[in-house]
Design an enzyme around this catalytic site. Sequence first.
Site, mmCIF file in Angstrom:
data_model
loop_
_atom_site.group_PDB
_atom_site.id
_atom_site.type_symbol
_atom_site.label_atom_id
_atom_site.label_comp_id
_atom_site.label_asym_id
_atom_site.label_seq_id
_atom_site.Cartn_x
_atom_site.Cartn_y
_atom_site.Cartn_z
ATOM 1 C CG HIS A 74 -13.334 3.490 1.325
ATOM 2 N ND1 HIS A 74 -13.175 2.207 0.626
ATOM 3 C CD2 HIS A 74 -11.629 4.209 0.940
ATOM 4 C CE1 HIS A 74 -12.592 2.356 -0.029
ATOM 5 N NE2 HIS A 74 -11.228 3.556 -0.311
ATOM 6 C CD GLU A 77 -10.702 8.244 0.078
ATOM 7 O OE1 GLU A 77 -9.803 7.946 -0.820
ATOM 8 O OE2 GLU A 77 -10.930 7.864 1.035
ATOM 9 C CG HIS A 78 -13.159 5.369 -4.610
ATOM 10 N ND1 HIS A 78 -11.893 4.363 -4.970
ATOM 11 C CD2 HIS A 78 -11.972 5.283 -2.901
ATOM 12 C CE1 HIS A 78 -11.006 4.278 -3.870
ATOM 13 N NE2 HIS A 78 -11.087 4.460 -2.844
ATOM 14 C CD GLU A 154 -8.591 1.245 -1.709
ATOM 15 O OE1 GLU A 154 -7.845 2.296 -0.625
ATOM 16 O OE2 GLU A 154 -9.678 2.569 -2.037
#
Length: 455
Positions: A74, A77-78, A154
Amino acid sequence: MNAAVDFPLTRPELAFTASGDSLVRRTVLPNGLRILSEHMPGARSATIGYWVAVGSRDELAATDTRAATYGSTHFLEHLLFKGTTKRSALDIAVAFDAVGGEHNALTAKEHTCYYAKVRDRDLPMAVEVITDMLTSSLLDPVEFENERGVILEELAMMDDDPGDVANERFFEGVLGEHPLGRPIGGRPQSILDVSREAVLEHYRANYRASDVVVTAAGAVDHDTLVAQVSAALALAGWPADAVAAPVERRVLAPATIIGGPSLSVVHRPIEQVHLQIGGEGLIAGDSRRFAMSMLNSILGGGMSSRLFQEIREKRGLAYSVYSFAGTYSDAGVFGLAAACSTAKAGTVAELMLAELHGVAERGVSDDELARALGQLSGASALALEDSDSRMSRLGRAELTLGEFIDLDESIRRLQLVSRDDVQHLAQFLTAQPITVSAVGAVDEDAFAPIIAGVR
């Protein structure tokens, strides 16, 4: 097309016509990267996705010679949006905003996807920019620390959503210590702990041509797309003519699952209790997955479903109530979900489980079966009006199943599902250990009858 089409990893070229006269083509480059396209007649836009065969389940624990990579998928992904050797983060954003395009990414348990939707004339730009992001990310140390804060925010946002929390606890309870039981985004502590070096190692180990699948649907010409992707790869130092085999697909075979806690209650001073109850389901390649779709529709797939009618319409016990299924290469889940007042939580949980047991014990009617077939057939047809859905279908077909099933074949397989198939599947599901997760101002005692085996 009347049957599923296999996608052998060793076959360099493949073309066929799917339902609706769309042309599907597939090319495996010498470097192992796979490119699939579906031309949709009359389309003026295209959706493109770059899929990487790595998900949250592939992250590793720390060893004597390696740092933990939990949360790295994850995190990447950022970070891939934060700049490359050629483009700043702003350059990437401006490239799509300037043409009215959409671009984003998603991390899942078994894959990551970077995607964009643009006019047909802007597809070359999307190919160039996403290829650059995927191959040439800087993982800049300053941006890394900035993004660490963004990801923590998030996760905090998700933790404020009781439905998300209930779902995370449900997966942990059903799948236990299996990697699929871990949260996709990582946990706050794993994000705080993971180092840039660990994420960089995760990037180098998993972002290779042989791990990547490019899928596009809409106004797309396959030969042009292959040429554009190959040229972009060459500019990035990933020459298309390098020799490597595509990464092998995950083995579609059930794993031995040792579940976690059968009951997980997160106490929160909120107005409703968010419930999920269920257990192990089917793996992605299970032949019963079409029966699962029918069962899911009958139980909780719409306003005429058993859960909706019994719990909301007849009794007024909940506003939101539904069923769901998740399938992965070696495990799956099936669950029932609702949000209701604290005083009604135990009753709603028992009623939801009773509906599943009712199907297992007494089966379903011909009318329910026909209605489920109509709902699934219509919903599938409507979804495929959109290039996003077709792009995603290509990605899942290539990465997971290794076969393409078009709309006509999907409907044919749904039509073959019998009442006995649905009942036998419900019997299988009710034989699995039950997990209950709940978030709200509720005590564990409310679910004692279910945990004790009484419904």
